[in-house]
Design a protein around this motif. Structure first.
Motif, mmCIF file in Angstrom:
data_model
loop_
_atom_site.group_PDB
_atom_site.id
_atom_site.type_symbol
_atom_site.label_atom_id
_atom_site.label_comp_id
_atom_site.label_asym_id
_atom_site.label_seq_id
_atom_site.Cartn_x
_atom_site.Cartn_y
_atom_site.Cartn_z
ATOM 1 N N ALA A 85 -57.751 -36.007 -0.638
ATOM 2 C CA ALA A 85 -58.690 -37.055 -0.246
ATOM 3 C C ALA A 85 -59.997 -36.968 -1.029
ATOM 4 C CB ALA A 85 -58.963 -36.967 1.250
ATOM 5 N N THR A 123 -59.940 -38.281 -4.518
ATOM 6 C CA THR A 123 -59.881 -39.744 -4.452
ATOM 7 C C THR A 123 -61.256 -40.305 -4.092
ATOM 8 O OG1 THR A 123 -57.583 -39.541 -3.757
ATOM 9 C CG2 THR A 123 -58.663 -41.664 -3.374
ATOM 10 N N TRP A 124 -61.928 -39.657 -3.156
ATOM 11 C CA TRP A 124 -63.302 -40.018 -2.784
ATOM 12 C C TRP A 124 -64.208 -40.043 -4.009
ATOM 13 C CZ3 TRP A 124 -67.719 -37.325 -3.680
ATOM 14 C CH2 TRP A 124 -68.872 -37.657 -2.958
ATOM 15 N N GLU A 132 -63.615 -43.263 -5.838
ATOM 16 C CA GLU A 132 -64.046 -44.415 -5.070
ATOM 17 C C GLU A 132 -65.564 -44.485 -4.974
ATOM 18 O OE1 GLU A 132 -62.775 -46.478 -0.920
ATOM 19 O OE2 GLU A 132 -63.663 -44.476 -0.727
ATOM 20 N N PHE A 147 -62.164 -48.253 1.299
ATOM 21 C CA PHE A 147 -60.857 -48.185 1.965
ATOM 22 C C PHE A 147 -61.033 -47.901 3.445
ATOM 23 C CE2 PHE A 147 -57.183 -45.688 3.431
ATOM 24 C CZ PHE A 147 -56.139 -46.529 3.072
ATOM 25 N N GLN A 148 -61.926 -46.982 3.766
ATOM 26 C CA GLN A 148 -62.248 -46.636 5.152
ATOM 27 C C GLN A 148 -63.684 -46.114 5.149
ATOM 28 O OE1 GLN A 148 -63.093 -46.184 8.356
ATOM 29 N NE2 GLN A 148 -60.866 -46.387 8.724
ATOM 30 N N PHE A 173 -64.667 -42.413 5.509
ATOM 31 C CA PHE A 173 -64.294 -41.424 4.498
ATOM 32 C C PHE A 173 -65.489 -41.016 3.639
ATOM 33 C CE2 PHE A 173 -59.468 -42.533 4.097
ATOM 34 C CZ PHE A 173 -59.313 -42.262 5.449
ATOM 35 N N GLU A 213 -51.779 -41.414 5.523
ATOM 36 C CA GLU A 213 -52.913 -42.304 5.273
ATOM 37 C C GLU A 213 -53.714 -41.842 4.066
ATOM 38 O OE1 GLU A 213 -56.765 -44.350 7.540
ATOM 39 O OE2 GLU A 213 -55.416 -43.004 8.643
ATOM 40 N N TYR A 261 -54.536 -43.914 0.763
ATOM 41 C CA TYR A 261 -55.879 -43.976 0.180
ATOM 42 C C TYR A 261 -55.812 -43.744 -1.327
ATOM 43 C CZ TYR A 261 -60.835 -42.397 -0.310
ATOM 44 O OH TYR A 261 -62.149 -42.226 -0.666
ATOM 45 N N HIS A 279 -54.400 -46.851 -3.042
ATOM 46 C CA HIS A 279 -55.389 -47.923 -3.088
ATOM 47 C C HIS A 279 -56.403 -47.694 -4.203
ATOM 48 C CE1 HIS A 279 -58.416 -50.817 -1.662
ATOM 49 N NE2 HIS A 279 -59.295 -49.827 -1.817
#
Length: 438
Positions: A66, A69-70, A73, A87-88, A91, A121, A125, A128
Motif C-alpha cells: 500500500a 502505491t501511496w 498516488e 482512491f480512498q 489512505f 482492497e 488500490y 487503480h
C-alpha cells in the motif's frame, strides 16, 4: 589509485555508455516491471502473513504494497493527474510513512493493527494507481521532466521496499514457532573455503559521490574530494566461519572488544550470536527464508549489527573500512553478484577463486557495514517539499552500509549507493569486510 585512460579508450567507453543507455527500457516499462516484481514477492504469502508485524522496525507486507502505491498516488498523481480523486481519502494518512509535509501518519509500531483494508482492497488500490500512472506515462502534460524525475524516484523507492518485504517477512516467519519457510530450499553444494587476503591501496586524494548521469539518491552527492591514507582491505567479506571462531573465543563475553553502548545491548538482550542463529546440541543452525539450515562456515556472515561488526573487527586486530575507502575500491569492480534475482535469498560462498587483485563479493550477498557515520556530504542540500524528507532528515545516529545484498534488486545498486541503519539493527542482511591501516 585512479588509472589514467587514453583519449581513444575514453571515447570508446563513452560510446559504450551511450549504447547501453539507448538499450535501457523506458521508464514506463521499468515502472510496470518493478510493480509486478513486488507482487511476485508476496505470492508465497497468505493474507494472514501479509497483515502481521513482528516488531516496530518491520512492517507488514500489505503495508509495503500500500505504501509504495501511496507514494505514486500522493506525490505524483495528486499533482499531475487531471481530475484527480483519491482512491480512498483515508489512505493518505494510513499509509504515510514519515512525510511530515504530507500531514498525519499512522503510528509505525501499529501498522500490524491495520486489519482493514483487506489485502484484496490494497491490490485493487495498486491496480487503480497503476492505470492512472499509465495514462500519465502516455501524456505527462505540463509535468514533463519533473513528472519523470518523481516517477524514477518512486521506482527506486519501490525497489527499496522489495528488499524490506523480504527482510521483514523473514523476521516474521522466524517469530513463528514452526519456523515456516518462505520458499523451497535451494540445492546446497559443498564449497571449499578460501582464506581472505589483504589487498593494498596507496591512498591519496580521491573523489567519491555520484558523478551525475543516471539515477542517484540525493544523499549520494555532491561528488567531492577526500584524502585517504594507505590502507589494506580484505579480499572477501567476513564469513560465518570467522564468526564461529569469534564466538568460540568468547567474543560476546569480552567487554574490551565492544563499544560501551554495544556492550550494554549485549548484556540487556543477551546476544551470543548473530540474529537467527540457534544452537542445537554441538551444532549452530540459522533461520533463512528457506527454513532452518546448518550454518555454512564458508558463506558471508549476515544479520550482525554495527556493534557486532566492530567487535569482530577489533578481535581480528583490524577495523571496518570507511565508506570512502569502500567506494574507491568498489568503483573499480563491476556491479555483479548474488542479488534477489538469483532466488538464493541467502549469502553464498564463491564457487571459483577470483583473479588478482582478488576483491570478491563487493556487491550482493550482504550489505557491508562501514565505520562511517551517516552524515551529509559537503554541499548537500535537501530538496524542497516532501521529497526533501527522503534521506536528509535521517542523518543522525546511523551508520553507512555499502554494496547491496542477496535481497537487493540488481539494478538498484551502484558503488556510490549509501544505505544506512542504526548501530543496533540486525534484521537486514548486514555483514562486514575488514580493513586495516598500513
Amino acid at each position: 589509485m585512479r588509472k589514467t585512460q587514453r583519449k581513444g579508450g575514453q571515447t570508446a567507453r563513452n560510446a559504450a555508455i551511450h549504447a547501453e543507455a539507448a538499450a535501457q527500457p523506458t521508464l514506463a516499462v521499468r515502472y510496470a516491471a518493478v510493480r509486478n516484481a513486488t507482487e511476485r514477492l508476496v505470492q508465497p504469502l497468505s493474507a494472514e502473513d501479509c497483515a502481521l508485524q513482528s516488531m516496530p522496525d518491520a512492517s507488514p507486507a500489505k503495508w509495503h504494497l500500500a505504501h509504495t502505491t501511496w507514494f505514486f498516488e500522493t506525490l505524483i498523481l495528486e499533482r499531475f493527474a487531471p481530475d484527480f480523486r483519491p482512491f480512498q481519502p483515508a489512505f493518505r494518512a494510513l499509509f504515510n510513512s514519515y512525510y511530515n509535509a504530507i500531514g498525519d501518519k499512522h503510528p509505525r509500531p501499529e501498522r500490524g493493527l491495520i486489519s482493514r483494508p483487506a489485502l484484496a482492497e490494497v491490490l485493487g488500490y495498486r491496480r487503480h494507481v497503476d492505470a492512472r500512472m499509465a495514462e500519465l506515462f502516455e501524456n505527462p502534460g505540463a509535468g514533463g521532466g519533473e513528472f519523470a524525475s518523481l516517477a524514477e524516484l518512486g521506482v527506486n523507492h519501490e525497489e527499496q521496499h522489495q528488499e524490506l518485504v523480504l527482510t521483514d517477512v523473514k523476521h516474521l516467519l522466524w517469530k513463528n514457532p514452526q519456523r515456516p519457510a518462505y520458499s523451497k530450499l535451494w540445492p546446497l553444494t559443498p564449497i571449499r573455503g578460501r582464506k581472505a587476503r589483504w589487498i593494498a591501496f596507496d591512498g591519496g586524494q580521491v573523489e567519491i559521490g555520484h558523478r551525475g548521469g543516471g539515477f542517484a539518491f540525493d544523499n549520494e552527492g555532491p561528488r567531492h574530494g577526500v584524502t585517504l591514507r594507505p590502507f589494506e582491505i580484505a579480499s572477501h567479506p567476513v564469513t560465518h566461519g570467522d564468526f564461529l571462531a569469534f564466538i568460540e573465543d568468547r567474543g560476546y563475553e569480552r567487554p574490551e572488544l565492544w563499544l560501551s553502548s554495544g556492550w550494554d545491548i549485549v548484556q540487556a538482550q543477551r546476544w551470543c550470536a548473530p540474529q537467527y542463529w540457534e544452537r542445537q546440541g554441538e551444532e549452530w543452525r540459522t533461520f533463512t527464508l528457506h527454513g532452518m539450515v546448518k550454518v555454512d562456515p564458508h558463506t558471508p556472515t549476515c544479520h550482525v549489527s554495527y556493534y557486532e561488526a566492530g567487535a569482530l573487527a577489533r578481535w581480528s586486530d583490524a577495523r571496518l573500512p570507511t565508506e570512502a575507502e569502500w567506494e574507491v575500491v568498489a568503483s573499480q569492480a563491476p556491479v555483479e553478484g548474488n542479488f534477489v534475482e538469483s532466488g538464493a535469498l541467502h549469502p553464498l560462498a564463491l564457487r571459483s577463486e577470483p583473479p588478482q587483485p582478488g576483491l570478491a563479493q563487493l556487491f550482493g550477498d550482504v550489505w557491508e557495514w562501514t565505520q562511517s557515520a551517516y552524515s551529509p556530504y559537503p554541499g548537500f542540500r535537501a530538496g524542497a517539499g516532501a521529497v526533501g524528507e527522503y534521506n536528509g532528515k535521517f542523518m543522525c545516529n546511523q551508520y553507512v552500509l555499502r554494496g547491496g545484498s542477496c535481497a537487493t534488486p540488481r539494478a538498484h545498486v551502484r558503488a556510490t549507493y549509501r544505505n544506512f541503519f542504526p548501530p543496533e539493527a540486525r534484521w537486514q542482511f548486514s555483514g562486514l569486510r575488514l580493513a586495516r591501516d598500513v
